[in-house]
Design a protein around this motif. Structure first.
Motif, short mmCIF file in Angstrom:
data_model
loop_
_atom_site.label_atom_id
_atom_site.label_comp_id
_atom_site.label_asym_id
_atom_site.label_seq_id
_atom_site.Cartn_x
_atom_site.Cartn_y
_atom_site.Cartn_z
N ASP A 66 0.84 -1.19 -0.01
CA ASP A 66 0.17 0.16 0.01
C ASP A 66 0.77 1.28 -0.33
O ASP A 66 0.23 2.50 0.15
CB ASP A 66 -1.11 -0.03 1.20
CG ASP A 66 -0.30 -0.07 2.55
OD1 ASP A 66 1.11 -0.09 2.54
OD2 ASP A 66 -0.87 -0.03 3.31
N SER A 67 2.23 1.32 -0.33
CA SER A 67 3.18 2.17 -0.32
C SER A 67 2.63 3.21 -1.40
O SER A 67 2.26 3.07 -2.58
CB SER A 67 4.57 1.72 -0.52
OG SER A 67 5.40 3.02 -0.94
N PRO A 68 2.60 4.63 -1.00
CA PRO A 68 2.19 5.44 -1.91
C PRO A 68 3.26 5.38 -3.15
O PRO A 68 2.70 5.96 -4.15
CB PRO A 68 2.55 6.82 -1.23
CG PRO A 68 2.37 6.40 0.15
CD PRO A 68 2.84 4.78 0.31
N VAL A 69 4.51 5.18 -3.06
CA VAL A 69 5.46 5.06 -4.16
C VAL A 69 5.16 4.06 -5.16
O VAL A 69 5.17 4.36 -6.50
CB VAL A 69 7.07 4.87 -3.42
CG1 VAL A 69 7.81 4.63 -4.85
CG2 VAL A 69 7.21 5.91 -2.61
N LEU A 70 4.59 2.97 -4.75
CA LEU A 70 4.21 1.79 -5.57
C LEU A 70 2.75 2.24 -6.27
O LEU A 70 2.75 1.91 -7.66
CB LEU A 70 3.84 0.45 -4.82
CG LEU A 70 5.10 -0.31 -4.10
CD1 LEU A 70 4.95 -1.40 -3.33
CD2 LEU A 70 6.22 -0.44 -5.31
N LYS A 71 2.18 3.07 -5.58
CA LYS A 71 0.98 3.51 -6.08
C LYS A 71 1.05 4.46 -7.27
O LYS A 71 0.45 4.49 -8.25
CB LYS A 71 -0.19 4.35 -5.18
CG LYS A 71 -0.59 3.11 -4.25
CD LYS A 71 -1.33 3.79 -3.28
CE LYS A 71 -2.02 2.75 -2.31
NZ LYS A 71 -2.75 3.29 -1.08
N GLU A 72 2.31 5.50 -7.11
CA GLU A 72 2.58 6.32 -8.22
C GLU A 72 3.39 5.47 -9.23
O GLU A 72 3.02 6.01 -10.52
CB GLU A 72 3.71 7.22 -7.63
CG GLU A 72 3.89 8.46 -8.51
CD GLU A 72 4.65 9.57 -7.51
OE1 GLU A 72 4.97 10.28 -8.48
OE2 GLU A 72 5.04 9.49 -6.36
N VAL A 73 4.13 4.44 -9.01
CA VAL A 73 4.43 3.64 -10.42
C VAL A 73 3.37 3.14 -11.13
O VAL A 73 3.33 3.22 -12.42
CB VAL A 73 5.51 2.66 -9.66
CG1 VAL A 73 5.78 1.60 -10.83
CG2 VAL A 73 6.85 3.19 -9.04
N ALA A 74 2.42 2.42 -10.39
CA ALA A 74 1.03 1.93 -11.00
C ALA A 74 0.57 2.90 -11.94
O ALA A 74 -0.06 2.81 -12.99
CB ALA A 74 0.13 1.35 -10.00
N GLY A 75 0.56 4.30 -11.38
CA GLY A 75 0.03 5.34 -11.98
C GLY A 75 0.62 5.61 -13.56
O GLY A 75 -0.04 6.16 -14.23
N LEU A 76 1.95 5.38 -13.33
CA LEU A 76 2.50 5.51 -14.69
C LEU A 76 2.19 4.78 -15.76
O LEU A 76 2.04 5.08 -16.89
CB LEU A 76 3.98 5.43 -14.33
CG LEU A 76 4.74 6.56 -13.59
CD1 LEU A 76 6.44 6.04 -13.27
CD2 LEU A 76 4.66 7.75 -14.08
N ALA A 77 2.00 3.47 -15.26
CA ALA A 77 1.43 2.33 -16.27
C ALA A 77 -0.04 2.69 -16.76
O ALA A 77 -0.22 2.75 -18.07
CB ALA A 77 1.40 0.96 -15.64
#
Length: 266
Positions: A66-77
């Motif tokens: 649930d890390s915001p960083v991982l969510k940000e990467v997912a947002g790039l996809a």
């Protein structure tokens, strides 16, 4: 499954600063999509988001799902409507630390999280080995996930092949002086199983380790469709033709169909 797809492998260096790495990933994705708008899958090296540093940094950089960083990467996809694979240090729900990769869909959903099964001797002090083979169905074919030293084990690649993988990806952090084994393992896993294989490596240094690059995308005949011959920053592109793969499997490269499982099991 589509008859073809265009993929990219990003060969570059990564630091101990997650936000610097994230910025680098954004820039490379933007550059990649601008140069090849048809790209459908982009693969980054092992531990690319958090940096490959075998030290206290491992614990300090570990990320939960649930890390915001991982969510940000997912947002790039999702922003670029691509599949995206990248490595990171994972803090599991069991509080153990894993060397992992995620595969994100063009809608920004994490479709697979793979924990490195075969750890090197240096890594065993910091990571827990994974225990699940991950082959995942996507719109561009089935993708088998591996990380670096996993390439040295034909059994894992064969399990992906038996799970009908069309593509295997192996984000890596392979160091000097083992460039020849890195190349040989990539060729072998591709030709053994008649699959496309992406082996994307770091460049630069991590403490005493020096990475040599030489990333490659291999065809199901074991030949490199494209490769980097040096340790410089590079983006590799390849168009994977799945119909051609099927033709190869029905002609000379028919090993999977001709296995004598009555003699040697799988």
């Amino acid at each position: 499954m589509k008859s073809e797809c265009t993929i990219a492998a990003i060969q570059t260096s990564f630091s101990q600063d997650i936000h610097v790495n994230l910025k680098s990933m954004k820039e490379h994705i933007n550059s990649c999509v601008k140069k090849q708008p048809e790209v459908q899958l982009i693969v980054f090296p092992e531990l690319s988001l958090t940096g490959y540093y075998l030290s206290q940094h491992v614990k300090e950089s570990a990320l939960t799902h649930d890390s915001p960083v991982l969510k940000e990467v997912a947002g790039l996809a999702a922003e670029h409507k691509i599949y995206l694979a990248f490595g990171y240090v994972e803090l599991g729900e069991d509080k153990r630390i894993y060397n992992s990769i995620q595969l994100i869909t063009p809608t920004g959903r994490c479709i697979a999280n793979y924990r490195k099964i075969h750890l090197t001797e240096l890594e065993k002090e910091f990571f827990t080995a994974g225990n699940e083979v991950v082959t995942v169905e996507t719109e561009i074919g089935k993708i088998g996930l591996m990380i670096c030293w996993d390439l040295a084990f034909p059994e894992l690649a064969r399990m992906h092949a038996l799970n009908d993988a069309d593509i295997m990806i192996a984000p890596s952090a392979w160091e000097v002086p083992f460039d020849k084994p890195f190349q040989h393992f990539g060729v072998s896993r591709a030709i053994d199983n008649s699959v496309f294989l992406v082996a994307v490596n770091h460049i630069g240094n991590s403490d005493e380790l020096e990475f040599f690059g030489q990333s490659a995308i291999y065809g199901p005949d074991g030949e490199a469709i494209t490769r980097s011959l040096n340790n410089q920053e590079d983006i590799l592109y390849a168009k994977l033709l799945f119909n051609e793969r099927e033709k190869l499997k029905q002609t000379f490269f028919s090993m999977l169909n001709e296995r004598r499982t009555d003699l040697y099991g799988t």
